[in-house]
Design an enzyme around this catalytic site. Structure first.
Site, short mmCIF file in Angstrom:
data_model
loop_
_atom_site.label_atom_id
_atom_site.label_comp_id
_atom_site.label_asym_id
_atom_site.label_seq_id
_atom_site.Cartn_x
_atom_site.Cartn_y
_atom_site.Cartn_z
CD GLU A 153 -2.81 -1.07 2.39
OE1 GLU A 153 -2.67 -0.65 3.35
OE2 GLU A 153 -3.84 -2.13 2.35
CG HIS B 205 -9.85 -5.90 0.75
ND1 HIS B 205 -10.06 -7.02 1.50
CD2 HIS B 205 -8.62 -5.51 0.89
CE1 HIS B 205 -8.96 -7.51 1.98
NE2 HIS B 205 -7.99 -6.59 1.62
CD GLU C 196 -4.34 -7.98 1.46
OE1 GLU C 196 -5.36 -7.24 2.06
OE2 GLU C 196 -3.21 -7.72 1.50
CG ASP D 214 -12.62 -9.06 1.67
OD1 ASP D 214 -12.57 -8.03 1.24
OD2 ASP D 214 -11.98 -9.10 2.92
CG ASN E 39 -0.76 -6.90 -1.76
OD1 ASN E 39 -1.22 -7.37 -2.60
ND2 ASN E 39 -1.34 -6.76 -0.65
C1 XIL Z 1 -5.94 -6.84 8.34
C2 XIL Z 1 -6.23 -8.22 9.02
O1 XIL Z 1 -6.89 -8.90 8.41
C3 XIL Z 1 -6.99 -7.71 10.43
O2 XIL Z 1 -7.04 -8.85 11.15
C4 XIL Z 1 -5.95 -6.55 11.14
O3 XIL Z 1 -6.68 -6.12 12.15
C5 XIL Z 1 -5.77 -5.46 10.15
O4 XIL Z 1 -5.09 -5.91 8.93
N1 XIL Z 1 -4.86 -4.73 3.56
C6 XIL Z 1 -3.71 -5.69 4.05
C7 XIL Z 1 -3.96 -6.77 5.04
O5 XIL Z 1 -2.70 -5.47 3.44
O6 XIL Z 1 -2.86 -6.78 5.97
C8 XIL Z 1 -5.06 -6.12 6.06
O7 XIL Z 1 -5.26 -7.41 6.99
C9 XIL Z 1 -6.26 -5.80 5.17
C10 XIL Z 1 -6.06 -4.90 4.35
#
Ligand code: XIL
Length: 315
Positions: A131, A208, A236, A238, A172
């Protein structure tokens, strides 16, 4: 057939999931997780982050990360390391004003190098930089950028390559799944790193998403980044909704999951898809996005949702 088997039959390397240490004492959860026909790849959701691995300077703790790495190994699953350098979940000793540029360079090198050396040979890939950009395409003004400018990316990638030459090194990011200022900035960064022969192998699309709002340009974005010579992955995934879930939302979510998988399946350089945990029981979404949830392919009771069939149908 199960999801990893289906993904591999399509020529992908894996279908995988994030998991977290606290979840591994849930026997009903691990009964589904510990199956490499379903999940061929694991990402630790938290336990390889900076605050977990180097809570004080030079004091490394790998117990949580090792548990996930060993789970991947025992189950015959690939491991994606997550992550070396990120503005979030940083211990307080890594903060603005504490280090000169030369000192912070050494701090990053020590962190990335120790982390990747510890897991050398075990990780298929590492999210080395997570990020780096704001949504408007400007650089995040975190401690790394404030102290070192854009050079911190190269510093981290070079330390990572030296520590584990066989791991695929990734940047990422999220909100690069559609064309816009942020995607353009990252694309330009990738091109400039490549032009300068900085070690970079992949770009991770976090993905996401929101039900009904999966970017239609996803496949194009995957291809556009791949054209620079990197591999790409959905890292990641969802797809959240405003609660409560309804049959209509779950049906739309199924379509949405299908479209994401199809985008990766259609791009040769897209190596795999990782969901950010497979069950709503342990999703990060409700804790982060108030009033939203039900983002995963299995529900709170570890029962498959329509989204599961949407994934299976798309591979
Ligand atoms: C999230 C985890 O899933 C949570 O448990 C934690 O509290 C916060 O981080 N982007 C990312 C991940 O790269 O590392 C994050 O993971 C979600 C957003």
């Amino acid at each position: 057939a199960k999801l990893n088997t289906l993904a591999k039959a399509k020529g992908k390397l894996y279908f995988g999931t994030a998991t977290d240490n606290s979840e591994l004492s849930d026997a009903a959860y691990t009964a589904i997780l510990d199956d490499n026909a379903m999940f061929g790849q694991i990402t630790p959701a938290n336990s390889m982050k900076w605050d977990a691995t180097e809570p004080s300077q030079g004091q490394f703790t790998f117990s949580g990360g090792d548990q996930i790495a060993n789970l991947a190994k025992t189950n015959g699953m690939l491991l994606r390391g997550h992550n070396c350098v990120w503005y979030n979940q940083l211990p307080s000793w890594v903060s603005n004003g504490k280090f000169t540029a030369a000192q912070l360079t050494s701090v990053i090198q020590t962190h990335c190098s120790t982390l990747l050396t510890h897991y050398k040979g075990q990780a298929y890939a590492w999210d080395v930089v997570n990020e780096p950009f704001n949504d408007d395409g400007t650089w995040r003004t975190d401690v790394f950028y404030n102290t070192l400018g854009t050079s911190y990316v190269q510093i981290a990638l070079e330390a990572a390559r030296t520590a584990d030459p066989n791991a695929k090194l990734y940047i990422n990011e999220y909100n690069i799944e559609y064309a816009g200022a942020k995607a353009t900035s990252l694309l330009n960064l990738v091109k400039s790193l490549k032009a300068a022969s900085v070690p970079l192998d992949g770009v991770g699309f976090q993905s996401h998403f929101i039900v009904g709002q999966v970017p239609t340009g996803l496949q194009t974005q995957l291809s556009t980044f791949a054209a620079t010579g990197v591999e790409v992955a959905i890292t990641e995934l969802d797809i959240r909704m405003t609660l409560p879930s309804t049959a209509a939302l779950l049906a739309q979510q199924k379509t949405d999951y299908t479209n994401v998988i199809k985008a990766c399946a259609s791009v040769e350089a897209c190596v795999g898809v990782t969901v950010w945990d497979w069950t709503d029981k342990y999703s990060w979404v409700p804790n982060t996005f108030s009033g939203q949830g039900a983002a995963c392919p299995w529900d709170q009771n570890l029962v498959k949702k329509p989204a599961y069939d949407g994934i299976a149908a798309a591979f």
